[in-house]
Design a protein around this motif. Structure first.
Motif, mmCIF file in Angstrom:
data_model
loop_
_atom_site.group_PDB
_atom_site.id
_atom_site.type_symbol
_atom_site.label_atom_id
_atom_site.label_comp_id
_atom_site.label_asym_id
_atom_site.label_seq_id
_atom_site.Cartn_x
_atom_site.Cartn_y
_atom_site.Cartn_z
ATOM 1 N N THR A 160 -53.409 55.352 37.006
ATOM 2 C CA THR A 160 -53.637 56.400 36.075
ATOM 3 C C THR A 160 -52.528 56.909 35.427
ATOM 4 O O THR A 160 -51.597 57.569 35.926
ATOM 5 C CB THR A 160 -54.463 57.542 36.817
ATOM 6 N N LYS A 161 -52.971 57.026 34.210
ATOM 7 C CA LYS A 161 -51.806 57.777 33.339
ATOM 8 C C LYS A 161 -50.292 57.369 33.311
ATOM 9 O O LYS A 161 -49.643 58.256 33.662
ATOM 10 C CB LYS A 161 -51.984 59.236 33.260
ATOM 11 N N ASP A 175 -51.559 65.285 31.965
ATOM 12 C CA ASP A 175 -51.445 66.600 30.982
ATOM 13 C C ASP A 175 -52.026 67.911 31.415
ATOM 14 O O ASP A 175 -52.632 67.799 32.745
ATOM 15 C CB ASP A 175 -51.863 66.403 29.575
ATOM 16 N N TRP A 176 -52.037 68.958 30.886
ATOM 17 C CA TRP A 176 -52.504 70.111 31.469
ATOM 18 C C TRP A 176 -53.868 70.047 31.495
ATOM 19 O O TRP A 176 -54.823 69.217 30.722
ATOM 20 C CB TRP A 176 -52.261 71.458 30.243
ATOM 21 N N PRO A 177 -54.601 70.377 32.462
ATOM 22 C CA PRO A 177 -53.908 71.845 33.315
ATOM 23 C C PRO A 177 -53.606 70.878 34.763
ATOM 24 O O PRO A 177 -53.147 71.643 35.631
ATOM 25 C CB PRO A 177 -55.245 72.569 33.519
ATOM 26 N N GLU A 178 -53.873 69.819 34.965
ATOM 27 C CA GLU A 178 -52.930 68.969 36.202
ATOM 28 C C GLU A 178 -51.531 69.111 36.504
ATOM 29 O O GLU A 178 -51.140 69.704 37.335
ATOM 30 C CB GLU A 178 -53.677 67.811 36.261
ATOM 31 N N TYR A 179 -51.198 68.666 35.588
ATOM 32 C CA TYR A 179 -49.353 68.388 35.533
ATOM 33 C C TYR A 179 -49.309 67.887 36.882
ATOM 34 O O TYR A 179 -48.246 68.205 37.635
ATOM 35 C CB TYR A 179 -48.542 69.859 35.446
ATOM 36 N N ASN A 180 -49.829 66.596 37.197
ATOM 37 C CA ASN A 180 -49.681 65.852 38.423
ATOM 38 C C ASN A 180 -48.783 64.624 37.937
ATOM 39 O O ASN A 180 -49.476 63.742 37.278
ATOM 40 C CB ASN A 180 -50.724 65.708 38.912
ATOM 41 N N GLY A 212 -45.073 65.164 42.020
ATOM 42 C CA GLY A 212 -44.513 66.507 41.688
ATOM 43 C C GLY A 212 -44.957 66.861 40.188
ATOM 44 O O GLY A 212 -46.046 66.381 39.595
ATOM 45 N N SER A 213 -44.180 67.609 39.405
ATOM 46 C CA SER A 213 -44.465 67.951 38.058
ATOM 47 C C SER A 213 -42.917 67.736 37.184
ATOM 48 O O SER A 213 -42.042 68.054 37.847
ATOM 49 C CB SER A 213 -45.040 69.095 37.853
ATOM 50 N N GLY A 214 -43.251 67.520 35.919
ATOM 51 C CA GLY A 214 -41.850 67.565 35.107
ATOM 52 C C GLY A 214 -41.128 66.227 35.051
ATOM 53 O O GLY A 214 -40.054 66.225 34.618
ATOM 54 N N PHE A 215 -41.651 65.107 35.826
ATOM 55 C CA PHE A 215 -40.834 63.875 36.101
ATOM 56 C C PHE A 215 -40.714 63.337 34.500
ATOM 57 O O PHE A 215 -41.691 63.213 33.749
ATOM 58 C CB PHE A 215 -41.483 62.732 36.686
ATOM 59 N N TYR A 216 -39.385 62.828 33.951
ATOM 60 C CA TYR A 216 -39.182 62.575 32.485
ATOM 61 C C TYR A 216 -38.299 61.358 32.622
ATOM 62 O O TYR A 216 -38.231 60.939 31.352
ATOM 63 C CB TYR A 216 -38.378 63.852 31.939
ATOM 64 N N GLY A 217 -37.987 60.570 33.293
ATOM 65 C CA GLY A 217 -37.071 59.557 33.390
ATOM 66 C C GLY A 217 -36.984 59.088 34.744
ATOM 67 O O GLY A 217 -37.054 59.421 35.653
ATOM 68 N N ILE A 218 -36.485 57.663 34.777
ATOM 69 C CA ILE A 218 -36.377 56.967 35.913
ATOM 70 C C ILE A 218 -35.037 55.872 35.982
ATOM 71 O O ILE A 218 -35.036 55.331 34.979
ATOM 72 C CB ILE A 218 -37.644 55.894 36.349
ATOM 73 N N GLY A 219 -34.253 55.835 36.982
ATOM 74 C CA GLY A 219 -33.155 54.891 37.028
ATOM 75 C C GLY A 219 -33.046 54.367 38.384
ATOM 76 O O GLY A 219 -33.660 54.776 39.389
ATOM 77 N N PHE A 220 -32.343 53.159 38.504
ATOM 78 C CA PHE A 220 -32.205 52.613 39.603
ATOM 79 C C PHE A 220 -30.533 51.863 39.756
ATOM 80 O O PHE A 220 -30.185 51.354 39.051
ATOM 81 C CB PHE A 220 -32.955 51.357 40.041
ATOM 82 N N ASP A 221 -29.757 52.530 40.872
ATOM 83 C CA ASP A 221 -28.616 51.861 41.338
ATOM 84 C C ASP A 221 -28.816 50.898 42.270
ATOM 85 O O ASP A 221 -29.044 50.909 43.628
ATOM 86 C CB ASP A 221 -27.918 53.010 41.942
ATOM 87 N N ASP A 222 -28.576 49.620 41.821
ATOM 88 C CA ASP A 222 -28.666 48.534 42.453
ATOM 89 C C ASP A 222 -27.548 48.356 43.466
ATOM 90 O O ASP A 222 -28.058 47.667 44.505
ATOM 91 C CB ASP A 222 -28.749 47.275 41.347
ATOM 92 N N GLU A 223 -26.449 48.690 43.502
ATOM 93 C CA GLU A 223 -25.614 48.626 44.592
ATOM 94 C C GLU A 223 -25.783 49.570 45.875
ATOM 95 O O GLU A 223 -25.559 48.972 46.928
ATOM 96 C CB GLU A 223 -24.285 49.170 43.846
ATOM 97 N N ARG A 224 -26.293 50.548 45.597
ATOM 98 C CA ARG A 224 -26.891 51.233 46.746
ATOM 99 C C ARG A 224 -28.212 51.442 46.794
ATOM 100 O O ARG A 224 -28.645 52.113 47.947
ATOM 101 C CB ARG A 224 -26.415 52.830 46.342
#
Length: 349
Positions: A248-249, A269-274, A295-307
């Motif tokens: 979903t979304k 989006d509002w009002p859930e912000y999930n 949570g809320s406010g997640f805005y980006g994602i990255g991955f450290d392949d070495e660790r």
């Protein structure tokens, strides 16, 4: 963050020297190992910037563009694309700053005749920059285009190629540039010599990112209720397989771990912000999605392949600085630290 750069993101450099084109060894630049954190900045303030993290010592250097060039970045940072020794910082406020990847010293700009650039690809000696174009009275983007610049260190826009509304990620292959047409659910293929769209691939979802691995080009696409992965045959530039998983979304934020998993961000989006972080795995014809974090406010994602660590950026609703939370592959929190305004992407060397 867009995926054509991930060949760099997953090729972590664990030695203290790199080879130049001449075969001579040279010391790595100050910022050529570790993790670059892209902070988008706040609308109106245009305070986008890049932070550098040494994951071994956890030392965090803020505002490295300003520190190395004695001037603020002064834009909203949309994408970071590394090609060779050059790092292209794409600002959706109408410019591209070009820096040396090791020193972060400026080597050029594209600062004229752009509107809302989103990403960039290099083909030969040309830059191709996706741009929404100006908004019309209804905030539509009917004049979207790909800007062409002759010269890897920037300069003037030599041509604008008309494409569908809201072009996003780009991928260069051979003599072609593939364009993710996010609003009209299509991939447009540009002949880099002719500087014209020569064919189009229609999709059932909005394409958001490209990622190439082992001769396969993956296309990450979304609908309000599904994630769809397409593969493209690079020899014929035609569609191959399709993999669908109900989520979903889903947003356009995704990272590949360079092995067998992808990590995505979902947001309501509002009002859930999930918001949530999902791990997606493809095995044969089966696709599964596992929720790792909410949570809320997640805005980006990255991955450290070495660790084997996942980096989750949180904008904190743009109320002050954002934060980054580091997760294990199972979703356990390892640490959290403060970064700049609106963190949205990562480059891992």
């Amino acid at each position: 963050m867009n995926l054509k750069q991930l060949l760099w993101a997953f090729a972590l450099i664990s030695v203290s020297f790199a080879c130049s084109d001449s075969g001579d060894e040279r010391p790595l630049g100050k910022y050529e190992s570790g993790i670059l954190i892209m902070n988008e900045g706040s609308f109106g303030t245009n305070d986008g910037e890049v932070y550098h993290l040494n994951p071994n010592t956890e030392e965090l250097l803020p505002n490295i563009f300003e520190a190395e060039n004695n001037r603020p970045f002064a834009g909203l940072l949309e994408d970071m694309v590394r090609v060779g020794d050059r790092l292209y910082l794409v600002a959706n406020t109408g410019k591209v700053e070009i820096v040396n990847a090791g020193t972060f010293k400026s080597t050029g700009t594209v600062a004229n005749d752009l509107d809302q650039p989103r990403s960039l690809a290099v083909n030969g000696n040309k830059l191709f920059i996706s741009d929404y174009g100006p908004y019309d009275d209804s905030y539509g983007t009917p004049d979207s285009y790909i800007a062409v610049v002759n010269g890897l260190d920037g300069g003037a826009v030599s041509k604008k190629i008309d494409v569908s509304n809201k072009p996003g990620d780009l991928y260069a292959h051979g003599n072609f540039i593939l364009v993710a047409g996010t609003e009209e659910n299509k991939i447009e293929i540009i002949d880099a010599t002719q500087e014209a769209v020569t064919s189009t691939i229609e999709l059932d979802a909005s394409p958001r990112a490209f990622y190439a691995e082992d001769g396969i080009l993956w296309v990450y696409a979304v609908t309000p209720t599904e994630v769809i992965f397409y593969t493209i045959n690079l020899s014929s530039l035609t569609l191959g397989n399709t993999y669908t998983v109900p989520v979903t979304k889903p947003t356009g934020r995704i990272i590949f771990d360079g092995d067998d998993k992808m990590y995505i961000v979902t947001s309501s989006d509002w009002p859930e912000y999930n918001d949530a972080i999902f791990a997606i795995e493809i095995e044969g014809s089966t696709v599964t999605a596992t929720e790792l974090m909410t949570g809320s406010g997640f805005y980006g994602i990255g991955f450290d392949d070495e660790r084997d660590e996942i980096y989750v950026a949180n904008s904190n609703a743009f109320q002050g600085n954002g934060t980054v939370t580091v997760l294990s592959e199972s979703g356990s929190v390892i640490r959290t630290f403060e970064v700049g305004r609106g963190p949205s992407g990562f480059l891992v060397y």
